[in-house]
Design a protein around this motif. Structure first.
Motif, mmCIF file in Angstrom:
data_model
loop_
_atom_site.group_PDB
_atom_site.id
_atom_site.type_symbol
_atom_site.label_atom_id
_atom_site.label_comp_id
_atom_site.label_asym_id
_atom_site.label_seq_id
_atom_site.Cartn_x
_atom_site.Cartn_y
_atom_site.Cartn_z
ATOM 1 N N PRO A 12 -11.341 13.267 10.600
ATOM 2 C CA PRO A 12 -10.541 12.499 9.774
ATOM 3 C C PRO A 12 -9.146 13.015 9.988
ATOM 4 O O PRO A 12 -8.834 13.889 10.370
ATOM 5 C CB PRO A 12 -10.889 12.818 8.316
ATOM 6 C CG PRO A 12 -11.978 13.503 8.394
ATOM 7 C CD PRO A 12 -12.246 13.886 9.828
ATOM 8 N N SER B 232 -0.962 7.390 2.251
ATOM 9 C CA SER B 232 -1.846 7.195 3.714
ATOM 10 C C SER B 232 -2.957 5.980 3.379
ATOM 11 O O SER B 232 -3.450 6.029 2.452
ATOM 12 C CB SER B 232 -2.411 8.465 3.787
ATOM 13 O OG SER B 232 -1.659 9.242 4.468
ATOM 14 N N PRO B 233 -3.011 5.258 4.595
ATOM 15 C CA PRO B 233 -4.166 4.260 4.373
ATOM 16 C C PRO B 233 -5.363 4.768 4.476
ATOM 17 O O PRO B 233 -5.608 5.844 5.023
ATOM 18 C CB PRO B 233 -4.070 3.214 5.422
ATOM 19 C CG PRO B 233 -2.894 3.911 6.554
ATOM 20 C CD PRO B 233 -2.229 5.001 5.771
ATOM 21 N N LYS B 234 -6.446 4.487 3.683
ATOM 22 C CA LYS B 234 -7.562 4.980 3.626
ATOM 23 C C LYS B 234 -8.557 4.479 5.031
ATOM 24 O O LYS B 234 -8.006 3.268 5.631
ATOM 25 C CB LYS B 234 -8.265 4.359 2.234
ATOM 26 C CG LYS B 234 -7.899 5.066 1.192
ATOM 27 C CD LYS B 234 -8.600 4.518 -0.172
ATOM 28 C CE LYS B 234 -8.041 4.945 -1.451
ATOM 29 N NZ LYS B 234 -8.644 4.408 -2.449
ATOM 30 N N LEU B 235 -9.489 5.061 5.439
ATOM 31 C CA LEU B 235 -10.408 4.523 6.439
ATOM 32 C C LEU B 235 -10.798 3.286 6.322
ATOM 33 O O LEU B 235 -10.719 2.521 7.179
ATOM 34 C CB LEU B 235 -11.503 5.593 6.571
ATOM 35 C CG LEU B 235 -12.410 5.416 7.917
ATOM 36 C CD1 LEU B 235 -11.473 5.534 9.253
ATOM 37 C CD2 LEU B 235 -13.679 6.349 7.737
ATOM 38 N N GLU B 236 -11.233 2.800 4.969
ATOM 39 C CA GLU B 236 -11.658 1.611 5.002
ATOM 40 C C GLU B 236 -10.771 0.436 5.036
ATOM 41 O O GLU B 236 -10.832 -0.739 5.790
ATOM 42 C CB GLU B 236 -12.517 1.216 3.614
ATOM 43 C CG GLU B 236 -11.489 1.334 2.641
ATOM 44 C CD GLU B 236 -12.034 2.484 1.675
ATOM 45 O OE1 GLU B 236 -11.860 2.401 0.315
ATOM 46 O OE2 GLU B 236 -12.536 3.724 2.250
ATOM 47 N N ASP B 237 -9.343 0.848 4.726
ATOM 48 C CA ASP B 237 -8.428 -0.037 4.976
ATOM 49 C C ASP B 237 -7.977 -0.280 6.489
ATOM 50 O O ASP B 237 -7.751 -1.339 7.061
ATOM 51 C CB ASP B 237 -7.200 0.578 4.320
ATOM 52 C CG ASP B 237 -7.141 0.413 2.979
ATOM 53 O OD1 ASP B 237 -7.981 -0.368 2.218
ATOM 54 O OD2 ASP B 237 -6.627 1.319 2.029
ATOM 55 N N ILE C 120 -14.297 8.801 11.889
ATOM 56 C CA ILE C 120 -14.902 9.364 10.448
ATOM 57 C C ILE C 120 -15.160 10.918 10.932
ATOM 58 O O ILE C 120 -15.080 11.832 9.921
ATOM 59 C CB ILE C 120 -16.189 8.963 10.292
ATOM 60 C CG1 ILE C 120 -16.049 7.201 9.840
ATOM 61 C CG2 ILE C 120 -16.849 9.419 9.393
ATOM 62 C CD1 ILE C 120 -17.254 6.414 9.889
ATOM 63 N N LYS D 292 -5.072 11.702 8.804
ATOM 64 C CA LYS D 292 -4.133 11.038 7.735
ATOM 65 C C LYS D 292 -2.902 10.192 8.586
ATOM 66 O O LYS D 292 -2.352 10.954 9.526
ATOM 67 C CB LYS D 292 -3.274 11.841 6.643
ATOM 68 C CG LYS D 292 -4.442 12.396 5.756
ATOM 69 C CD LYS D 292 -3.866 13.050 4.447
ATOM 70 C CE LYS D 292 -4.863 13.470 3.497
ATOM 71 N NZ LYS D 292 -5.321 12.429 2.751
ATOM 72 N N MET E 192 0.630 -1.334 -0.013
ATOM 73 C CA MET E 192 -0.135 0.007 -0.075
ATOM 74 C C MET E 192 0.797 1.378 -0.128
ATOM 75 O O MET E 192 1.773 1.426 0.870
ATOM 76 C CB MET E 192 -0.906 0.071 1.252
ATOM 77 C CG MET E 192 -1.786 0.909 1.448
ATOM 78 S SD MET E 192 -2.736 1.457 2.988
ATOM 79 C CE MET E 192 -3.097 -0.329 3.145
ATOM 80 N N TYR F 262 -10.072 0.323 8.868
ATOM 81 C CA TYR F 262 -11.332 -0.492 9.429
ATOM 82 C C TYR F 262 -10.992 -1.853 9.393
ATOM 83 O O TYR F 262 -11.107 -2.492 10.329
ATOM 84 C CB TYR F 262 -12.598 0.074 8.859
ATOM 85 C CG TYR F 262 -13.749 -0.641 9.602
ATOM 86 C CD1 TYR F 262 -14.505 -0.113 10.407
ATOM 87 C CD2 TYR F 262 -14.258 -1.879 8.929
ATOM 88 C CE1 TYR F 262 -15.597 -0.615 11.024
ATOM 89 C CE2 TYR F 262 -15.463 -2.527 9.415
ATOM 90 C CZ TYR F 262 -16.058 -1.618 10.564
ATOM 91 O OH TYR F 262 -17.180 -2.318 11.339
#
Length: 165
Positions: free
Chosen positions: A47, A4-9, A44, A49, A1, A11
């Motif tokens: 937010p 920055s990791p996304k929120l879904e990642d 959420i 980063k 990856m 989660y």
């Protein structure tokens, strides 16, 4: 990856671990599930980063610890109310909806008073909840009556400002 990791990642990577971690601390699967979801809702709504998933895990853990502390504090307040309810004959007739409203109010008041210095909180509770006179409180806290009056005023102004907000 990369990046920055996304929120879904975050989660996906940390929700199962967080749920188990909370389950061990709370001893209740439903409470653990609720606090895990609350943790990610906070993430959420504010937010942030992260350079990697490990940094995100540390932040998620910090949020969850704070939510656990809030949960335990609410439980202590609720338990104290229920214990006092058993002792106070005049309050035994209160229905569950009214009891919940009282407990919720006590929790809010506790949060507000936690932002004040300890002596101010003690003076306020002694005056408003326990019914002690300023002289009695001054004697208890080994402070002047004038200081107690100032503390009570400070607490009342603080609560009024929070109500206005």
């Amino acid at each position: 990856m990369s990046g920055s990791p996304k929120l879904e990642d975050i989660y996906r990577a940390h929700h199962p671990w967080l749920s188990n971690w909370l389950q061990k601390r709370l001893g209740c699967h439903a409470q653990a599930a609720d606090l895990a979801q609350d943790t990610f809702v906070k993430l959420i709504t504010k937010p942030k980063k992260f350079p990697n998933l490990q940094e995100a895990k540390a932040f998620v853990t910090t949020i969850a610890k704070g939510l656990c502390i809030d949960h335990w504090r609410r439980k202590q307040i609720e338990q104290a109310w229920l214990e006092n309810l058993k002792l106070a004959e005049e309050y035994r007739h209160i229905d569950e909806v009214a009891q919940r409203a009282i407990i919720d109010t006590l929790i809010i008041l506790d949060e507000w008073l936690a932002k004040l210095p300890d002596d101010v909180t003690r003076a306020f509770i002694a005056s408003q909840v326990q019914g002690f006179t300023y002289a009695e409180i001054a004697d208890q806290l080994q402070l002047s009556e004038r200081t107690i009056k100032r503390y009570i005023a400070q607490a009342l102004v603080h609560c009024a400002q929070l109500i206005d907000d």
